[in-house]
Design an enzyme around this catalytic site. Sequence first.
Site, PDB file in Angstrom:
ATOM      1  N   LYS A  74       0.806  -1.233   0.034  1.00 43.93           N
ATOM      2  CA  LYS A  74      -0.045   0.030   0.064  1.00 43.93           C
ATOM      3  C   LYS A  74       0.696   1.094   0.052  1.00 43.93           C
ATOM      4  O   LYS A  74       1.659   1.416   0.912  1.00 43.93           O
ATOM      5  CB  LYS A  74      -0.863  -0.040   1.298  1.00 43.93           C
ATOM      6  CG  LYS A  74      -1.920   1.157   1.091  1.00 43.93           C
ATOM      7  CD  LYS A  74      -2.651   1.790   2.396  1.00 43.93           C
ATOM      8  CE  LYS A  74      -2.024   2.597   3.186  1.00 43.93           C
ATOM      9  NZ  LYS A  74      -1.858   3.800   2.529  1.00 43.93           N
ATOM     10  N   GLY A 126       6.890   5.014   8.604  1.00 47.76           N
ATOM     11  CA  GLY A 126       5.868   6.187   8.715  1.00 47.76           C
ATOM     12  C   GLY A 126       6.156   6.605  10.232  1.00 47.76           C
ATOM     13  O   GLY A 126       7.184   6.416  10.795  1.00 47.76           O
ATOM     14  N   SER A 127       4.960   7.101  10.972  1.00 47.42           N
ATOM     15  CA  SER A 127       5.275   7.773  12.286  1.00 47.42           C
ATOM     16  C   SER A 127       5.308   6.874  13.214  1.00 47.42           C
ATOM     17  O   SER A 127       4.671   5.661  13.192  1.00 47.42           O
ATOM     18  CB  SER A 127       4.036   8.689  12.270  1.00 47.42           C
ATOM     19  OG  SER A 127       2.721   7.873  12.581  1.00 47.42           O
ATOM     20  N   VAL A 134       1.776   5.606  14.348  1.00 49.83           N
ATOM     21  CA  VAL A 134       0.989   4.496  13.540  1.00 49.83           C
ATOM     22  C   VAL A 134       1.902   3.262  13.636  1.00 49.83           C
ATOM     23  O   VAL A 134       1.173   2.405  13.974  1.00 49.83           O
ATOM     24  CB  VAL A 134       0.815   5.233  12.188  1.00 49.83           C
ATOM     25  CG1 VAL A 134       0.356   3.736  11.346  1.00 49.83           C
ATOM     26  CG2 VAL A 134      -0.180   6.530  11.685  1.00 49.83           C
ATOM     27  N   CYS A 143      13.225  11.106   7.333  1.00 50.44           N
ATOM     28  CA  CYS A 143      12.893  10.915   8.797  1.00 50.44           C
ATOM     29  C   CYS A 143      14.584  10.804   9.181  1.00 50.44           C
ATOM     30  O   CYS A 143      14.979  10.972  10.496  1.00 50.44           O
ATOM     31  CB  CYS A 143      12.744   9.232   9.066  1.00 50.44           C
ATOM     32  SG  CYS A 143      12.793   8.327   7.708  1.00 50.44           S
ATOM     33  N   GLU A 173       9.409  15.392  16.564  1.00 57.41           N
ATOM     34  CA  GLU A 173       9.533  15.379  15.110  1.00 57.41           C
ATOM     35  C   GLU A 173       8.656  16.490  14.718  1.00 57.41           C
ATOM     36  O   GLU A 173       7.441  16.235  14.701  1.00 57.41           O
ATOM     37  CB  GLU A 173       9.586  14.198  14.464  1.00 57.41           C
ATOM     38  CG  GLU A 173       9.798  14.085  12.856  1.00 57.41           C
ATOM     39  CD  GLU A 173       9.892  12.611  12.459  1.00 57.41           C
ATOM     40  OE1 GLU A 173       8.796  11.896  12.718  1.00 57.41           O
ATOM     41  OE2 GLU A 173      10.918  12.167  11.896  1.00 57.41           O
TER      42      GLU A 173
HETATM   43  C1  UN1 Z   1      14.169   9.033   5.035  1.00 58.50           C
HETATM   44  O1  UN1 Z   1      14.814   9.813   5.658  1.00 58.50           O
HETATM   45  O2  UN1 Z   1      12.971   8.656   5.104  1.00 58.50           O
HETATM   46  O3  UN1 Z   1      19.571   8.559   3.956  1.00 58.50           O
HETATM   47  C2  UN1 Z   1      14.660   7.947   3.866  1.00 58.50           C
HETATM   48  C3  UN1 Z   1      18.662   9.170   3.097  1.00 58.50           C
HETATM   49  C4  UN1 Z   1      18.083   8.618   2.029  1.00 58.50           C
HETATM   50  C5  UN1 Z   1      16.749   8.012   2.580  1.00 58.50           C
HETATM   51  C6  UN1 Z   1      16.034   8.769   3.573  1.00 58.50           C
HETATM   52  N1  UN1 Z   1      18.917   8.011   1.485  1.00 58.50           N
HETATM   53  O4  UN1 Z   1      18.587  10.502   3.584  1.00 58.50           O
END
Ligand code: UN1
Length: 497
Positions: free
Chosen positions: A176, A229-230, A233, A285, A386
Amino acid sequence: MSNHLYKNLIGGEWVPARTGKTFLNVNPADSDDIVGEFPSSGAEDVDAAVTAAAIAWQTWRLVPAPKRAEILYRTGEILTQRKEQYAREMTREMGKVLSETRGDVQEAIDTAYYMAGEGRRLFGQTTPSELRSKFAMSVRMPVGVVGMIAPWNFPMAIPSWKLFPALVCGNTCVIKPAEDTPLSTFNLVQSLMDAGLPPGVVNIVTGFGPDAGAPIVSHPGVRAISFTGSSEVGRMVGQTAAGNFKPCSLEMGGKNAMIVLEDANIDLALDGALWGAFGTTGQRCTATSRILLHKKIAAEFTEKLVARADALKVGNGLDEAVQMGPQINQQQIETSIRYCGIAQKEGAKLLTGGSPLEDGTFDKGHFFAPTVFAGVKPGMRIAREEVFGPVVALIECTDFDEAIEAANSIQYGLSTALYSRDVNKAFRAIRDLEAGITYVNAPTIGAEVHLPFGGVKQTGNGHREGGTGALDFYTTWKSVYVDYSDKLQRAQIDTGE
Ligand code: UN1
């Protein structure tokens, strides 16, 4: 003009959602630009996809891994040919600038080639038996049908981190994509199909988390779950999966710290800070969302960072001159606004930005100004939670130890960075920073696909994507003993002498 209507992919057929519902995929930089209309699926669609994947698994698991890998290799070649088109489509649905969406497609290409190579490895162990004329080995077995829930910030790279290792290991998949960015998953899976992937091996079900994601997690036919994801969740996903003892890989939030010491190359650290904090509009992230500055360089660094943040050209990512695109949707804008309010209430000093950009060319998109807060204390919410937007918090520290302590004082542990020319401090940071990733003299973003990706504490639950970590998640070990002595030999009882 009517929108292009996409359908779910189930058992190799394109089918509408049984719910009869659809949703629109809209360009976050330009609300007039409708990227497409996608099925808003429900539990029945998920059930059909899982059934198709279970049937396909019976044959896919028997295809030799090097042959499965050849399909991945060809997928890498097809993605290379289509890179520019897919990058443009990704910028339209996700918003990040073209150079970054090219990078996102490239990350899928890298993953394809890396995992294609794994088709001729997938190493297990052979080891001596304690008994005579007995052979012992361990082999990697596929898990079965794997459920995947992907985020919108890396719309092709992250689905490729999930799909490609799962496929080379002999699993079948129900994925998904995020409702904000489904097209890039379609493009990725179309490339797999054009490379010869058999029907039913990958199934796509689009829609929203509660309607289409939750049934994937709880479906008894799904043997493992991979979620990005978060943390909010992720906790629900993990709890549901635990109810069925389902292996579950969770990749979640971060509040990634960059430490800049007094001996750092300041211009290099500024380049890194700008890219780490405002690249992908801060929506990684791994984004650099805290910068811990040694007090001796804090004033100079802060002044230069604000000047460079102000000079960033914000706009539609399809314009090659633009350096920072929009946020993904209005909800993310609201989150950025809320945290800027919280930070100011807590006593942080807003140096630039702090609000959405709405006038003129910005009026049809979800734009937010590059934002810098100074005077942040490690205990403030802006230093701990975050935001997932172009907002960076500057924290002053008196020395290296205090910076490490502040870096570690939060609940997340994804990425970290140290800028210093002192090799001893660099190695102490590598040892002491509580995180899945540490960079030395580079920002917190920029992971490569052949190394493990993931974090500690509330960032993850111990699994890794990328590298051999992915193979560990998408296979289960089988230990095999072959006794060719022609007599009963009892382990731990007979001596084998
Ligand atoms: C993410 O931060 O959600 O290392 C993934 C990085 C990318 C992947 C990030 N190659 O910033």
